[in-house]
Design a protein around this motif. Structure first.
Motif, PDB file in Angstrom:
ATOM      1  N   ILE A   4       0.878  -1.172   0.000  1.00 21.86           N
ATOM      2  CA  ILE A   4       0.000   0.000   0.000  1.00 21.86           C
ATOM      3  C   ILE A   4       0.914   1.220   0.000  1.00 21.86           C
ATOM      4  O   ILE A   4       1.706   1.417   0.922  1.00 21.86           O
ATOM      5  N   HIS A  45       2.133  -3.371   3.954  1.00 25.26           N
ATOM      6  CA  HIS A  45       0.674  -3.177   3.859  1.00 25.26           C
ATOM      7  C   HIS A  45      -0.083  -3.284   5.170  1.00 25.26           C
ATOM      8  O   HIS A  45      -1.099  -2.615   5.359  1.00 25.26           O
ATOM      9  N   GLU A  95      -3.124  -0.851   6.586  1.00 24.03           N
ATOM     10  CA  GLU A  95      -4.477  -1.400   6.742  1.00 24.03           C
ATOM     11  C   GLU A  95      -5.024  -1.121   8.133  1.00 24.03           C
ATOM     12  O   GLU A  95      -6.194  -0.737   8.285  1.00 24.03           O
TER      13      GLU A  95
END
Length: 348
Positions: free
Chosen positions: A6, A336, A340
């Motif tokens: 991400i 990531h 998250e």
């Protein structure tokens, strides 16, 4: 590659924004840069696919959207355009793109309106603030209404560096060349991205800490770019000089928020994240890890201002360097998992 990513630090340029930059004197590139990169959603998606980036959180980079000192109406127009553009991308590619909405600061009233609009109508993931707004740094007391609203909305705030500026030099209309000469030594010799972005980010985060602004708004989450910039070194000095029991002279700048290393570490552990855009490895990350653990680190590419190929090279460096410092689960979280959890916590 170890994991999907991400990308918390990536940028976009709309055609209207490029024209606004030209209108306001930001040529040949924004914020004193020697170029304006080409950017399209298709190019960004291609980069993501090639480099295993599952989602990019887009933001408008320096100089932000308040481009002409005193022209709040133009700033509001530019701000709304870039935010609407990003929101449309998120609607069309909800699993691929998120965005941090821009604010037309130092226009306080315009920013207050845009915060509600961006969250309630555009589904923004948070906000991007420049390191300063025409000389208004982020610990400035005039920003109190903005922070009150961001606190009430439990907002995530990503901070991006821009050209250093003092208020006196930021009021003239000859924006880019004259501002650089007025504010930045060696700006005619060296590209400002080499030193000044790091310095201005560090300056504004020290201001956030010493002014007590960050501590007074514990429900705002701050994302620090470029792995803390020069913050680790400056913090050591700031804590020493501002500690009442250690200094033997009177600081004339007025009252400052009392800080100690344990207090800063606790604040970082609860309220701050640090992205890995730029060149944090192999050296800078070691200094930052004196202050934080791996659960506060986020992946960032800085494309397209960091070119697509340069970002790919830096991702490869990250692939080789992270295992020297962290276990596999920590690496997964950096890529990531931490992001998250950050965005999940904003939804609760």
């Amino acid at each position: 590659m170890s994991s999907h990513k991400i990308d918390i630090h990536s940028h976009y340029l709309t055609p209207a924004y490029v024209e606004a930059l030209k209108k306001s004197g930001h040529v040949p590139g924004p914020d004193g840069l020697p170029f304006t990169p080409d950017w399209t959603p298709e190019d960004h998606l291609a980069f993501m696919k090639k480099n295993n980036v599952s989602k990019s959180i887009l933001s408008c980079t320096g100089p932000g959207t308040h481009l002409i000192p005193g022209d709040d109406a133009f700033a509001r127009q530019v701000t709304r355009e870039v935010n609407e553009f990003a929101a449309d991308l998120k609607r069309r590619f909800p699993t691929k793109f998120g965005f941090f909405a821009s604010l037309p600061l130092p226009d306080i009233d315009g920013a207050l309106l845009e915060i509600d609009y961006a969250l309630d109508q555009l589904d923004a993931d948070g906000f991007v603030l420049m390191s300063n707004f025409h000389g208004m740094y982020l610990g400035d007391a005039r920003l109190a209404p903005v922070y009150a609203k961001l606190q009430a909305r439990k907002a995530t705030v990503f901070v991006h560096p821009t050209t250093p500026c003092n208020a006196q030099a930021c009021t003239h209309s000859d924006l880019t060349p004259q501002r650089k000469r007025d504010n930045i030594p060696l700006s005619d010799t060296y590209f400002i991205g080499i030193m000044e972005y790091f310095f201005d980010s560090t300056r504004t985060f020290v201001d956030l800490l010493l002014s007590g602004t960050a501590a007074a708004h514990p429900d705002i989450t701050f994302i620090v770019p470029h792995c803390g910039n020069s913050l680790p070194s400056v913090l050591d000095r700031a804590l020493l000089i501002t500690s009442p029991e250690k200094r033997n002279f009177q600081i004339q700048s007025g009252a400052m928020h009392t800080l100690t290393a344990p207090v800063v570490k606790e604040m970082f552990a609860k309220q701050f994240y640090f992205d890995l855009a730029g060149s944090p490895m192999p050296n800078l990350i070691h200094h930052m890890l004196r202050w934080i653990k791996s659960d506060r680190l986020l992946y960032g590419s800085d494309v397209p201002f960091n070119s697509w190929t340069a970002a790919e090279t830096q991702a490869q460096i990250m692939e080789s360097e992270l295992p020297k410092l962290f276990g596999e689960q920590e690496i997964q979280n950096i890529y990531h998992g931490n992001a998250e959890r950050l965005f999940a916590s904003r939804e609760t």
